[in-house]
Write an enzyme that holds these catalytic residues in place. Structure first.
Site, PDB file in Angstrom:
ATOM      1  CB  ILE A  40     -15.687   4.618 -30.910  1.00 43.57           C
ATOM      2  CG1 ILE A  40     -15.777   5.109 -32.363  1.00 43.57           C
ATOM      3  CG2 ILE A  40     -17.073   4.248 -30.386  1.00 43.57           C
ATOM      4  CD1 ILE A  40     -16.216   4.049 -33.358  1.00 43.57           C
ATOM      5  CE  LYS A  71       0.850  -3.288 -29.222  1.00 46.74           C
ATOM      6  NZ  LYS A  71       0.863  -4.058 -30.468  1.00 46.74           N
ATOM      7  CB  THR A  85      -1.566   1.319 -31.346  1.00 48.16           C
ATOM      8  OG1 THR A  85      -2.815   1.992 -31.579  1.00 48.16           O
ATOM      9  CG2 THR A  85      -1.820  -0.121 -30.919  1.00 48.16           C
ATOM     10  CB  THR A  97     -16.963  -1.792 -39.258  1.00 42.81           C
ATOM     11  OG1 THR A  97     -17.199  -1.038 -40.430  1.00 42.81           O
ATOM     12  CG2 THR A  97     -16.173  -3.032 -39.646  1.00 42.81           C
ATOM     13  CG  ASP A  98     -20.933   0.435 -42.283  1.00 42.29           C
ATOM     14  OD1 ASP A  98     -19.691   0.466 -42.154  1.00 42.29           O
ATOM     15  OD2 ASP A  98     -21.593   1.398 -42.735  1.00 42.29           O
ATOM     16  CG  ASN A 147     -18.833   6.099 -34.989  1.00 43.58           C
ATOM     17  OD1 ASN A 147     -18.954   5.983 -33.786  1.00 43.58           O
ATOM     18  ND2 ASN A 147     -19.457   5.281 -35.817  1.00 43.58           N
ATOM     19  CE  LYS A 188      -9.609   5.556 -39.118  1.00 45.49           C
ATOM     20  NZ  LYS A 188     -10.205   5.126 -37.892  1.00 45.49           N
ATOM     21  NE  ARG A 231     -16.790   4.927 -46.842  1.00 46.77           N
ATOM     22  CZ  ARG A 231     -16.731   4.391 -48.060  1.00 46.77           C
ATOM     23  NH1 ARG A 231     -17.798   4.368 -48.846  1.00 46.77           N
ATOM     24  NH2 ARG A 231     -15.600   3.853 -48.504  1.00 46.77           N
ATOM     25  CE1 TYR A 234       1.114   3.141 -18.592  1.00 46.49           C
ATOM     26  CE2 TYR A 234       1.207   4.863 -20.270  1.00 46.49           C
ATOM     27  CZ  TYR A 234       0.571   4.261 -19.196  1.00 46.49           C
ATOM     28  OH  TYR A 234      -0.591   4.774 -18.725  1.00 46.49           O
TER      29      TYR A 234
HETATM   30  P1  NAD Z   1      -9.225   3.896 -33.070  1.00 44.02           P
HETATM   31  O1  NAD Z   1      -8.201   3.438 -34.068  1.00 44.02           O
HETATM   32  O2  NAD Z   1      -9.435   5.340 -32.845  1.00 44.02           O
HETATM   33  O3  NAD Z   1      -8.901   3.252 -31.639  1.00 44.02           O
HETATM   34  C1  NAD Z   1      -8.491   1.924 -31.494  1.00 44.02           C
HETATM   35  C2  NAD Z   1      -7.937   1.747 -30.081  1.00 44.02           C
HETATM   36  O4  NAD Z   1      -7.566   0.375 -29.933  1.00 44.02           O
HETATM   37  C3  NAD Z   1      -6.699   2.599 -29.794  1.00 44.02           C
HETATM   38  O5  NAD Z   1      -6.799   3.204 -28.529  1.00 44.02           O
HETATM   39  C4  NAD Z   1      -5.560   1.577 -29.806  1.00 44.02           C
HETATM   40  O6  NAD Z   1      -4.485   1.926 -28.952  1.00 44.02           O
HETATM   41  C5  NAD Z   1      -6.276   0.329 -29.322  1.00 44.02           C
HETATM   42  N1  NAD Z   1      -5.599  -0.899 -29.792  1.00 44.02           N
HETATM   43  C6  NAD Z   1      -5.178  -1.187 -31.046  1.00 44.02           C
HETATM   44  N2  NAD Z   1      -4.571  -2.393 -31.058  1.00 44.02           N
HETATM   45  C7  NAD Z   1      -4.605  -2.863 -29.780  1.00 44.02           C
HETATM   46  C8  NAD Z   1      -4.153  -4.050 -29.158  1.00 44.02           C
HETATM   47  N3  NAD Z   1      -3.505  -4.995 -29.849  1.00 44.02           N
HETATM   48  N4  NAD Z   1      -4.390  -4.217 -27.833  1.00 44.02           N
HETATM   49  C9  NAD Z   1      -5.037  -3.270 -27.111  1.00 44.02           C
HETATM   50  N5  NAD Z   1      -5.467  -2.110 -27.648  1.00 44.02           N
HETATM   51  C10 NAD Z   1      -5.260  -1.907 -28.972  1.00 44.02           C
HETATM   52  O7  NAD Z   1     -10.573   3.161 -33.514  1.00 44.02           O
HETATM   53  P2  NAD Z   1     -12.094   3.665 -33.426  1.00 44.02           P
HETATM   54  O8  NAD Z   1     -12.409   4.433 -34.630  1.00 44.02           O
HETATM   55  O9  NAD Z   1     -12.351   4.221 -32.082  1.00 44.02           O
HETATM   56  O10 NAD Z   1     -12.837   2.270 -33.542  1.00 44.02           O
HETATM   57  C11 NAD Z   1     -13.106   1.468 -32.393  1.00 44.02           C
HETATM   58  C12 NAD Z   1     -13.834   0.211 -32.816  1.00 44.02           C
HETATM   59  O11 NAD Z   1     -15.043   0.560 -33.482  1.00 44.02           O
HETATM   60  C13 NAD Z   1     -13.043  -0.668 -33.785  1.00 44.02           C
HETATM   61  O12 NAD Z   1     -13.251  -2.010 -33.435  1.00 44.02           O
HETATM   62  C14 NAD Z   1     -13.648  -0.349 -35.144  1.00 44.02           C
HETATM   63  O13 NAD Z   1     -13.544  -1.452 -36.010  1.00 44.02           O
HETATM   64  C15 NAD Z   1     -15.090  -0.059 -34.766  1.00 44.02           C
HETATM   65  N6  NAD Z   1     -15.818   0.878 -35.656  1.00 44.02           N
HETATM   66  C16 NAD Z   1     -15.278   2.109 -35.955  1.00 44.02           C
HETATM   67  C17 NAD Z   1     -16.003   2.989 -36.766  1.00 44.02           C
HETATM   68  C18 NAD Z   1     -15.493   4.361 -37.091  1.00 44.02           C
HETATM   69  O14 NAD Z   1     -16.100   5.077 -37.898  1.00 44.02           O
HETATM   70  N7  NAD Z   1     -14.424   4.838 -36.475  1.00 44.02           N
HETATM   71  C19 NAD Z   1     -17.246   2.602 -37.272  1.00 44.02           C
HETATM   72  C20 NAD Z   1     -17.749   1.328 -36.942  1.00 44.02           C
HETATM   73  C21 NAD Z   1     -17.027   0.490 -36.123  1.00 44.02           C
HETATM   74  P1  TYD Z   2     -12.156   7.110 -43.746  1.00 44.16           P
HETATM   75  O1  TYD Z   2     -12.350   8.227 -42.795  1.00 44.16           O
HETATM   76  O2  TYD Z   2     -10.780   6.535 -43.924  1.00 44.16           O
HETATM   77  O3  TYD Z   2     -13.206   5.967 -43.345  1.00 44.16           O
HETATM   78  P2  TYD Z   2     -13.617   4.583 -44.134  1.00 44.16           P
HETATM   79  O4  TYD Z   2     -12.613   4.297 -45.167  1.00 44.16           O
HETATM   80  O5  TYD Z   2     -13.581   3.585 -43.022  1.00 44.16           O
HETATM   81  O6  TYD Z   2     -14.992   4.825 -44.681  1.00 44.16           O
HETATM   82  O7  TYD Z   2     -12.652   7.587 -45.183  1.00 44.16           O
HETATM   83  C1  TYD Z   2     -13.976   8.055 -45.409  1.00 44.16           C
HETATM   84  C2  TYD Z   2     -14.135   8.267 -46.901  1.00 44.16           C
HETATM   85  O8  TYD Z   2     -13.272   9.334 -47.314  1.00 44.16           O
HETATM   86  C3  TYD Z   2     -13.722   7.066 -47.748  1.00 44.16           C
HETATM   87  O9  TYD Z   2     -14.608   6.957 -48.862  1.00 44.16           O
HETATM   88  C4  TYD Z   2     -12.327   7.402 -48.212  1.00 44.16           C
HETATM   89  C5  TYD Z   2     -12.360   8.918 -48.309  1.00 44.16           C
HETATM   90  N1  TYD Z   2     -11.067   9.595 -48.046  1.00 44.16           N
HETATM   91  C6  TYD Z   2     -10.528  10.499 -48.983  1.00 44.16           C
HETATM   92  O10 TYD Z   2     -11.117  10.744 -50.066  1.00 44.16           O
HETATM   93  N2  TYD Z   2      -9.333  11.101 -48.689  1.00 44.16           N
HETATM   94  C7  TYD Z   2      -8.655  10.860 -47.533  1.00 44.16           C
HETATM   95  O11 TYD Z   2      -7.545  11.427 -47.331  1.00 44.16           O
HETATM   96  C8  TYD Z   2      -9.228   9.950 -46.575  1.00 44.16           C
HETATM   97  C9  TYD Z   2      -8.516   9.646 -45.284  1.00 44.16           C
HETATM   98  C10 TYD Z   2     -10.439   9.344 -46.874  1.00 44.16           C
END
Ligand code: NAD
Ligand code: TYD
Length: 377
Positions: free
Chosen positions: A13, A35, A37, A134-135, A213, A222, A247, A374
């Protein structure tokens, strides 16, 4: 001129938020702090890395001293905080890292921001600490439904227009926090710290809680990117439990647009829920993914349905998430712009067209590259 740190900008995101801000606000200075990761990947931002208003800093959000110095050096007046450990399955295996990054990391940013902003003559005026959450902090919803009506049913209960839902309750901003996974417990805790910094020190904070997302650049652990890649390579699709969990899916660029709007126009100390009014059972999404990949690759219809493999359910697997985002609609006029069918088509095509991006991640090649680049920094 505004100077804004976006944490986690190399993640899924975060990279969309960085791209939006760098392109839309050439007068701002955008500092991407990450960072790097396993989930951070600068390839996600190749198209903006040479822009004059962009800077990348590799830093751990837990490094309080370094972050305070960066705020002073860059005269930072806005923080959009996305950096986190974000994968529920990893949190089940390793909860400590989630507490460290999501809770202690957030607290470290808050405390450094407080010290820097309180040292300025104008103090908190014109400043903003925006925390992306997050929700999942609200826990799980039931699959309740009006008598005699089988879900999904059409409702207007959580939006102005009709949409399909699997239950008649939704996550609203005033709902009690009931996180179940170590991931959501850590995010919930960080949300509380952010609000505490407003209530205790008067820091201008905002929290938003968004639904799942999907879209380009999501790390392939994911559901959606993992399954698109597996279908392409005809690998098994591990469906947890019966695939009945629900979801609420939102296209990532719609989330980034909401973040832009709320950062600029949201009310301080408020919480906004962000969601797509778009509930899907996992198994139904998986079928859509199989059909879409097979159609685009010119395979026979439903040829890959037998890749579906039911596996042991995730521990504490939340049954249903569904967001009520009427507050955001009402106050700021935000709405999701993409229909799900359109968003999924775009997403599948993106992953199929960016096989090299995917291969570099799945082979671990990109992580080794950053380690070399790095080293010692
Ligand atoms: P992501 O795992 O793709 O990215 C996380 C980023 O944070 C990475 O670039 C990682 O290197 C960096 N990071 C991790 N630990 C760190 C640290 N200690 N210091 C600096 N950087 C660090 O995550 P995402 O899916 O893009 O989610 C971003 C944010 O949105 C999160 O806070 C998550 O909780 C929130 N969020 C995600 C979703 C979703 O569906 N993906 C939905 C709602 C909220
Ligand atoms: P995920 O993308 O991990 O998001 P979140 O757990 O934050 O909702 O998973 C989305 C949904 O898909 C969740 O109900 C778990 C399911 N899931 C599977 O059934 N198999 C998989 O391999 C993964 C990664 C997720």
């Amino acid at each position: 001129m505004r100077s804004i740190i976006i944490t986690g900008g190399a993640g899924f995101i975060g990279s969309h938020v960085v791209r939006l801000f760098v392109n839309k606000y050439p007068e701002y200075r955008i500092i991407n702090l990450d960072k790097l990761t396993y989930a951070g990947n600068l390839e996600n931002l190749k198209d903006v890395e040479d822009k004059p208003n962009y800077r990348f800093v590799r830093m751990d959000i837990c490094d309080f001293d370094a972050f305070l110095r960066l705020m002073q050096e860059e005269h930072v007046d806005g923080i959009i905080h996305l950096a986190a450990e974000s994968h529920v399955d990893r949190s089940i295996k390793d909860p400590f890292t989630f507490a460290q990054t999501n809770v202690m990391g957030t607290l470290s940013l808050l405390q450094a921001a407080r010290i820097y902003w309180e040292s300025l003559p104008e103090k908190y005026e014109g400043k903003r600490f925006y925390h992306i959450s997050t929700d999942e902090v609200y826990g799980a919803l039931e699959m309740t439904h009006p008598e005699g009506i089988e879900p999904p049913f059409t409702t207007t209960a959580s939006s102005e227009s009709h949409h399909l839902a699997y239950g008649d309750t939704f996550f609203t901003e005033d709902l009690k926090y009931q996180p179940h996974s170590p991931y959501s417990a850590a995010k919930a805790s960080s949300d509380h710290f952010v609000r505490a910094f407003h209530d205790t020190y008067g820091m201008p904070t905002i929290v938003t809680n968004c639904s799942n997302n999907y879209g380009p650049y999501q790390f392939p652990e994911k559901l959606i990117p993992l399954f698109i890649n597996n279908i392409r390579h005809r690998k098994p699709l591990p469906v947890y439990g019966k695939g009945e969990n629900v979801r609420d899916w939102l296209y990532v660029e719609d989330h980034a647009r909401a973040i832009d709007l709320i950062f600029h126009q949201g009310r301080v100390a408020e919480t906004y829920n962000i969601g797509g009014f778009n509930e899907w059972k996992n198994i139904d999404i998986i079928r859509v993914l199989i059909r879409t990949v097979d159609r685009i690759l010119g395979r026979k219809e439903d040829e890959d349905m037998d890749l579906i493999t039911y596996v042991t359910d995730r521990a504490g697997h939340d049954l249903r998430y569904a967001i009520d985002s009427r507050k955001l609609q009402r106050e700021l006029g935000w709405e999701p712009s993409l229909q799900f069918e359109e968003g999924i088509e775009k997403t599948v095509r993106w992953y199929l067209d960016h096989q090299q991006w995917m291969d570099r991640i799945t082979s671990g090649e990109y992580e080794r590259y950053y380690e070399d680049m790095y080293k010692g920094r």
